[in-house]
Scaffold this active site. Structure first.
Site, PDB file in Angstrom:
ATOM      1  N   ASP A   9      18.073  48.629   2.393  1.00 35.91           N
ATOM      2  CA  ASP A   9      17.402  47.767   1.423  1.00 35.91           C
ATOM      3  C   ASP A   9      16.510  46.789   2.173  1.00 35.91           C
ATOM      4  O   ASP A   9      17.003  45.916   2.881  1.00 35.91           O
ATOM      5  CB  ASP A   9      18.466  47.031   0.610  1.00 35.91           C
ATOM      6  CG  ASP A   9      17.904  46.114  -0.457  1.00 35.91           C
ATOM      7  OD1 ASP A   9      16.672  45.852  -0.476  1.00 35.91           O
ATOM      8  OD2 ASP A   9      18.704  45.635  -1.281  1.00 35.91           O
ATOM      9  N   ASP A  33       8.180  46.800  -4.876  1.00 35.35           N
ATOM     10  CA  ASP A  33       7.543  45.596  -5.421  1.00 35.35           C
ATOM     11  C   ASP A  33       8.504  44.842  -6.340  1.00 35.35           C
ATOM     12  O   ASP A  33       8.717  43.638  -6.191  1.00 35.35           O
ATOM     13  CB  ASP A  33       6.275  46.004  -6.170  1.00 35.35           C
ATOM     14  CG  ASP A  33       5.355  44.842  -6.506  1.00 35.35           C
ATOM     15  OD1 ASP A  33       5.511  43.746  -5.945  1.00 35.35           O
ATOM     16  OD2 ASP A  33       4.455  45.063  -7.335  1.00 35.35           O
ATOM     17  N   SER A 121       3.096  53.760  -0.301  1.00 29.43           N
ATOM     18  CA  SER A 121       2.501  54.850  -1.089  1.00 29.43           C
ATOM     19  C   SER A 121       3.382  56.080  -1.242  1.00 29.43           C
ATOM     20  O   SER A 121       2.984  57.033  -1.900  1.00 29.43           O
ATOM     21  CB  SER A 121       1.127  55.280  -0.548  1.00 29.43           C
ATOM     22  OG  SER A 121       0.170  54.283  -0.798  1.00 29.43           O
ATOM     23  N   GLY A 123       6.314  56.349  -2.753  1.00 31.39           N
ATOM     24  CA  GLY A 123       7.138  56.371  -3.960  1.00 31.39           C
ATOM     25  C   GLY A 123       6.340  56.878  -5.140  1.00 31.39           C
ATOM     26  O   GLY A 123       5.845  58.004  -5.136  1.00 31.39           O
TER      27      GLY A 123
END
Length: 168
Positions: A9, A33, A121, A123
């Protein structure tokens, strides 16, 4: 400069700068995000709103990076970068590489000595894992920076394996 990879994480990394794979609005979203905004709390969003009101009225352009406070995160800053959406018919790899270069530049300008990157980029923006990893690792290795501790923090086993292959 040390480059490492780990599975985990990104919001729990103890580094000076955490890179957010943001959308151009800078106002939060899903994936990394959303996780960064949730974990860091409202201070990040407030800082993003200030940026939108001053320098980035139309949003942050793809391939660029900008820093905000980190709120409740262990980091000092969040470096937001907007990755390109993958296209099988248009080569956008220079924009993806720019995300890593610009994030390192912003972190270096702030005086950060450590940074944690997600797979930008890879995901919902659809970038294939092996290509995303190769671009990320190659770009970071080739970028001059004062940041000493560079980490790629990967969310799943597939992405970790891709970065492991790219690290050689």
């Amino acid at each position: 400069m040390a480059i490492t990879i780990s599975r985990g994480d990104i919001t729990r990394q103890q580094v000076e700068a955490i890179v957010n794979a943001a959308n151009s609005s800078l106002l939060g979203g899903g994936g990394v995000d959303g996780a960064i905004h949730r974990a860091g709390g409202p201070a990040i969003l407030e800082d993003c709103r200030r940026l939108r009101a001053s320098h980035y009225g139309k949003g942050l352009p793809t391939g660029q990076a900008v820093a905000t406070v980190a709120g409740r995160l262990d980091a000092r800053w969040v470096t937001h970068t907007v990755g390109p959406v993958y296209s099988p018919t248009e080569d956008r790899s220079a924009l993806l590489a720019s995300c890593y270069r610009e994030s390192l530049k912003v972190a270096g300008d702030l005086g950060a000595d450590s940074i944690a990157f997600p797979a930008v980029s890879a995901g919902v923006y659809g970038w294939p894992a092996d290509s995303a990893a190769e671009i990320a690792v190659t770009t970071v290795r080739e970028t001059e920076t004062t940041v000493e501790d560079i980490r790629f923090v990967l969310f799943n086993d597939e992405m970790y394996a891709a970065f492991e292959r790219a690290m050689g």
